[in-house]
Design an enzyme around this catalytic site. Structure first.
Site, PDB file in Angstrom:
ATOM      1  CB  THR A  39      71.673 -36.884  34.877  1.00  0.00           C
ATOM      2  OG1 THR A  39      70.540 -35.052  34.707  1.00  0.00           O
ATOM      3  CG2 THR A  39      72.259 -36.080  33.247  1.00  0.00           C
ATOM      4  CG  HIS A  44      69.807 -30.053  39.966  1.00  0.00           C
ATOM      5  ND1 HIS A  44      69.775 -28.370  39.727  1.00  0.00           N
ATOM      6  CD2 HIS A  44      70.283 -30.574  39.064  1.00  0.00           C
ATOM      7  CE1 HIS A  44      71.161 -28.389  38.420  1.00  0.00           C
ATOM      8  NE2 HIS A  44      71.176 -29.907  38.223  1.00  0.00           N
ATOM      9  CG  HIS A  47      66.864 -29.051  36.171  1.00  0.00           C
ATOM     10  ND1 HIS A  47      67.166 -30.265  37.076  1.00  0.00           N
ATOM     11  CD2 HIS A  47      67.570 -29.492  35.013  1.00  0.00           C
ATOM     12  CE1 HIS A  47      68.203 -30.446  36.030  1.00  0.00           C
ATOM     13  NE2 HIS A  47      68.247 -30.799  35.575  1.00  0.00           N
ATOM     14  CE  LYS A  81      76.787 -32.463  30.615  1.00  0.00           C
ATOM     15  NZ  LYS A  81      75.731 -30.932  29.809  1.00  0.00           N
ATOM     16  NE  ARG A  85      75.086 -36.296  30.828  1.00  0.00           N
ATOM     17  CZ  ARG A  85      74.091 -35.342  30.107  1.00  0.00           C
ATOM     18  NH1 ARG A  85      72.959 -35.814  29.749  1.00  0.00           N
ATOM     19  NH2 ARG A  85      73.949 -34.422  29.894  1.00  0.00           N
ATOM     20  CD  GLN A 175      68.531 -29.842  22.387  1.00  0.00           C
ATOM     21  OE1 GLN A 175      69.200 -30.038  23.054  1.00  0.00           O
ATOM     22  NE2 GLN A 175      67.651 -28.540  22.808  1.00  0.00           N
ATOM     23  CG  ASP A 196      72.849 -23.980  28.586  1.00  0.00           C
ATOM     24  OD1 ASP A 196      72.219 -24.035  28.454  1.00  0.00           O
ATOM     25  OD2 ASP A 196      73.069 -25.403  28.670  1.00  0.00           O
ATOM     26  CE  LYS A 231      77.682 -25.789  38.249  1.00  0.00           C
ATOM     27  NZ  LYS A 231      77.664 -25.328  37.763  1.00  0.00           N
ATOM     28  CE  LYS A 234      76.471 -27.830  41.345  1.00  0.00           C
ATOM     29  NZ  LYS A 234      76.049 -29.263  41.075  1.00  0.00           N
ATOM     30  CB  THR A 235      74.967 -25.787  49.839  1.00  0.00           C
ATOM     31  OG1 THR A 235      74.711 -27.406  49.725  1.00  0.00           O
ATOM     32  CG2 THR A 235      73.811 -25.715  49.526  1.00  0.00           C
TER      33      THR A 235
END
Length: 429
Positions: A39, A44, A47, A81, A85, A175, A196, A231, A234-235
């Site tokens: 994506t 990040h 992963h 989600k 997407r 998948q 997930d 979460k 994340k910042t």
RNA sequence: GGGGGAAUACCAAAGCGGCCAACUGGGACGGACUGUAAAUCCGUUGACUUAUGUCUUCACAGGUUCGAAUCCUGUUUCCCCCA
């Protein structure tokens, strides 16, 4: 060859697995794959758990396969989600895949001389030419709609009433087919993934069993959580990326350094390859002097060096010392220009002409040359009165004072708004 | 369709003719303490300005008044009750 499952278990990286997988692994070299969604053109740190799982798999003597979802990325996994997407175009996908591959090479050994060399595959390669008719005949036939609808990811979307498109619904089949394809052609018998992904993974094992009576296994790792419930990864600035262009090595280092005590023990097991003795020794030391943050430092060092480099780590360390240590004007002035700019890479810069700097009536006027640092003069004044502003590490207390502060390198002023917000004023002309 | 109520700053929520740029809580931001943490305490939170002053704000548009977030009229939106 050490035991992969045992390794994951003590590291707290084992969520769930299908029966028989341990026996299967004990028989000798096995192949497992884990998928990444392309994506973005960089991974990040979210992963990273998956990447580390593959890394441990390879270290255990097995063969890891990183699958890049060039095809599935065009569809989007409905798991957890709420909305569909946007589809990615091919050009973007190609760029993203190239970026991700480069990053994976820092973890996995793709060297062809290894018997258990890592492989990188892209499911677009086998899905692109697959016709719809062929697909529904060779794949769709084996899995019932009832089975597919029973998956949590699908069920949830149906219950929420938003529905999901047929495209998304098909995701698990694609998948599943990936797994089958790798099983058939790469002798890949295991799929790894985040918890997930469980539903999607077992659709694959189901397909392999139904289609060819084959045995395949699933293993999932827990989703990373934070002790305070927010979460992970994340910042305020958004995701923490592995790409230094998106997240500077300094910011990256800082992210890990700021991990809470409650999370550090967990993270050091997951994100570093330090062994059990080393980690337990560190924990013991950490408990004796938590303020030294040995665990955080160890994680930050290990991960920063791996993703970036030893030199980037040194730089981050140095920058952190200057920014947060009890550094002074002398320390700042001791930096040569190049180092200074590297340390403050990414910090907002406000250019000011030399004449306006010299003619500035007071500090506030200088700081409000444009809106980079403050939105209004009142805001600047209030912050100064509250004792929250320093220039070149010197606290400014009087908003009306003239800005008589020596420039760094004859050119720069380092403005500090609060503790953590830095700005650079560049004097031009 | 009938009746009643409400709209206030990032959010929640006071204010019901002058003392209101607007109580209070949360959030955010700063300070002290500390471990670049948590907890705690303190300060700031419309703009401009040499602070004690000016300007723009209390759904929108008009009006009453020396003076309105507060009263009146209309408009819009939301909520509740009865059909």
């Amino acid at each position: 060859m050490n035991n992969f499952i045992e390794e994951l278990r003590w590291r707290g990286m084992l969520q769930d697995m299908t029966a028989g997988i341990e026996e299967h692994l004990n028989k000798g070299k096995a192949t497992a794959y884990l998928g990444f969604d392309p994506t973005a053109d960089s991974l990040h740190i979210g992963h990273l758990v998956g990447v580390m799982t593959l890394l441990h798999f390879q270290r255990a003597g097995h063969q890891p396969v990183a699958l890049i979802g060039g095809a599935t990325g065009m569809i989007g996994d409905p798991s957890f989600k709420s909305a569909e997407r946007n589809l990615l175009d091919e050009e973007t996908l190609d760029r993203n895949i190239a970026g991700i591959q480069k990053q994976l090479e820092k973890f996995l050994d793709f060297g062809s001389d290894k018997p258990n060399q890592a492989l990188l595959v892209n499911n677009y390669d086998w899905m692109a030419g697959f016709s719809f008719l062929e697909f529904i005949r060779d794949v769709g036939k084996y899995i019932t709609v009832n089975y597919m609808m029973a998956k949590d990811s699908v069920k949830r979307r149906l219950e929420e009433g938003n529905g999901l498109s047929f495209t998304e619904f098909t995701y698990q089949l694609i998948q599943g087919y990936d797994f089958y394809h790798l099983w058939k052609h790469q002798n890949c018998s295991i799929q790894l993934g985040g918890s997930d992904q469980w539903g999607n993974i077992v659709t694959g094992t189901e397909l392999i069993r139904k289609k060819e009576g084959g045995e395949a296994y699933a293993l999932t790792v827990p989703l990373i959580t934070k002790a305070d419930g927010s979460k992970f990864g994340k910042t305020e600035g958004g995701s923490v990326w592995l790409d230094p262009e998106k997240t500077s090595p300094y910011a990256f280092y800082q992210f890990w350094l700021n991990v809470s005590d409650a999370d550090a023990a967990k993270y050091i097991r997951i994100f570093t390859t330090l062994d059990r003795e080393a980690i337990e020794a560190l924990e013991k030391e950490h408990a004796e002097g938590p303020h030294l943050r040995l665990l955080q430092k160890a994680i930050a060092k290990d991960v920063t060096i791996r993703i970036h480099s030893e030199a980037d780590y040194e730089m981050a360390l140095k920058a952190s010392g200057i920014l947060f240590g009890k550094s002074s004007l002398e320390d700042l002035a001791s930096l040569d220009e190049r180092t200074f700019l590297q340390v403050f890479d990414g910090v907002p810069v406000m250019p000011v002409e030399r004449s306006s700097y010299l003619n500035a009536e007071n500090v506030v006027e200088l700081l409000c040359t444009d809106q980079t640092i403050f939105a209004s003069k009142g805001e600047a004044r209030k912050l100064i009165q509250g004792g929250g502003l320093s220039i070149n590490k010197i606290k400014i207390t009087d908003p009306h004072a003239k800005p008589e502060i020596p420039l760094l390198q004859e050119t720069y002023l380092l403005v500090q708004k609060g503790k953590k917000n830095y700005f650079i004023i560049t004097i031009t002309g």
